[in-house]
Design an enzyme around this catalytic site. Structure first.
Site, PDB file in Angstrom:
ATOM      1  N   CYS A 133       0.838  -1.200   0.000  1.00 29.83           N
ATOM      2  CA  CYS A 133       0.000   0.000   0.000  1.00 29.83           C
ATOM      3  C   CYS A 133       0.877   1.256   0.000  1.00 29.83           C
ATOM      4  O   CYS A 133       1.491   1.575  -1.000  1.00 29.83           O
ATOM      5  CB  CYS A 133      -0.965  -0.033   1.186  1.00 29.83           C
ATOM      6  SG  CYS A 133      -2.326   1.162   1.042  1.00 29.83           S
TER       7      CYS A 133
ATOM      8  N   GLU B 154      -0.772  -8.693   5.127  1.00 27.22           N
ATOM      9  CA  GLU B 154      -0.559  -8.859   6.569  1.00 27.22           C
ATOM     10  C   GLU B 154      -1.871  -8.928   7.339  1.00 27.22           C
ATOM     11  O   GLU B 154      -1.904  -9.351   8.502  1.00 27.22           O
ATOM     12  CB  GLU B 154       0.330  -7.730   7.118  1.00 27.22           C
ATOM     13  CG  GLU B 154      -0.335  -6.379   7.284  1.00 27.22           C
ATOM     14  CD  GLU B 154      -0.468  -5.568   5.995  1.00 27.22           C
ATOM     15  OE1 GLU B 154      -0.805  -4.377   6.096  1.00 27.22           O
ATOM     16  OE2 GLU B 154      -0.215  -6.122   4.902  1.00 27.22           O
TER      17      GLU B 154
ATOM     18  N   HIS C 174      -3.437  -5.641   1.333  1.00 25.06           N
ATOM     19  CA  HIS C 174      -2.703  -5.848   2.578  1.00 25.06           C
ATOM     20  C   HIS C 174      -2.627  -7.320   2.966  1.00 25.06           C
ATOM     21  O   HIS C 174      -3.495  -7.816   3.697  1.00 25.06           O
ATOM     22  CB  HIS C 174      -3.371  -5.067   3.713  1.00 25.06           C
ATOM     23  CG  HIS C 174      -3.178  -3.591   3.636  1.00 25.06           C
ATOM     24  ND1 HIS C 174      -2.211  -2.937   4.365  1.00 25.06           N
ATOM     25  CD2 HIS C 174      -3.819  -2.642   2.926  1.00 25.06           C
ATOM     26  CE1 HIS C 174      -2.264  -1.632   4.102  1.00 25.06           C
ATOM     27  NE2 HIS C 174      -3.236  -1.427   3.234  1.00 25.06           N
TER      28      HIS C 174
END
EC number: 6.3.5.3
Length: 223
Positions: free
Chosen positions: A85, A196, A194
């Site tokens: 990002c 994560e 994302h």
């Protein structure tokens, strides 16, 4: 295997990134924007957020942080680097990846679970996926519209350097539905979604994002 995650002023997802590194089996190392020191890591991740408040342009100020001089040098010598990002924006601003990320086509912040297709599974950050696999990972951005001149886009497509592509509705108007790209070596990758936030099906839409971090561990071991 030491993998660093950089914190800039305004970074939001550094803790999540460090947790994902640990979940994949790596040693998570916190790196600070003001230190020109990578602390002996084997790879670097630039997490998402709003570095320096995006006051000038997303990623434009972070690109000049002391740590980025070390990241750029290490990347050019072959160290794997991932930008997520805002980190993707920083990599483009630093010249490690081509193109730029502009304001979303709808001029609204987008936050949702997003399907992606793995277009290239030969990079340091995508080898754990099957070619053409569809994965679901959260996306949250205001300046996520990937753009580049026609020659650059043709080069990315022709060389197989589009690593991830949006499936279904394009969330931000990115050219060619591009969600993530790589440099020619496949060791530097940037993506807007994302991973994560998708390492555990209990807390995310899936654990599909874990493959990105596992891929990196494979790449470092075999380097």
């Amino acid at each position: 295997m030491r993998i660093g995650a950089v914190t800039f002023p305004g970074t939001l997802d550094d803790s999540d990134t460090l947790r994902a590194i640990t979940a994949a089996g790596g040693e998570a190392v916190a790196l600070w924007h003001g230190d020109a020191d990578l602390r002996g890591v084997d790879a670097v991740i630039l997490p998402g957020g709003f570095s320096y408040g995006d006051y000038l342009r997303a990623g434009a100020i972070a690109r000049f942080a002391p740590v980025m001089g070390e990241v750029v040098d290490a990347a050019r010598k072959g160290m794997p680097v991932l930008g997520i990002c805002n980190g993707f924006q920083v990599l483009c601003e630093a010249g490690l990846l081509p193109g730029a990320l502009l304001r979303n086509a709808g001029l609204h912040f987008v936050c949702r679970d997003q399907w992606l297709r793995v277009e290239n599974n030969t990079t340091a950050w995508s080898s754990r996926y099957e070619q053409g696999a569809e994965i679901i990972i959260p996306i949250k951005n205001m300046d996520g519209r990937y753009t580049a001149d026609a020659e650059t886009v043709a080069e990315l497509e022709g060389e197989g350097r589009v690593v991830f592509r949006y499936v279904g509705a394009n969330p931000n108007g990115s050219l060619d539905d591009i969600a993530g790209i790589s440099d020619p070596s496949g060791r530097i990758v940037g993506l807007m979604p994302h991973p994560e936030h998708a390492i555990d099906a209990l807390t995310g839409p899936s654990d599909d994002g874990l493959g990105i971090f596992l891929s990196l561990l494979d790449a470092v071991v075999t380097a």
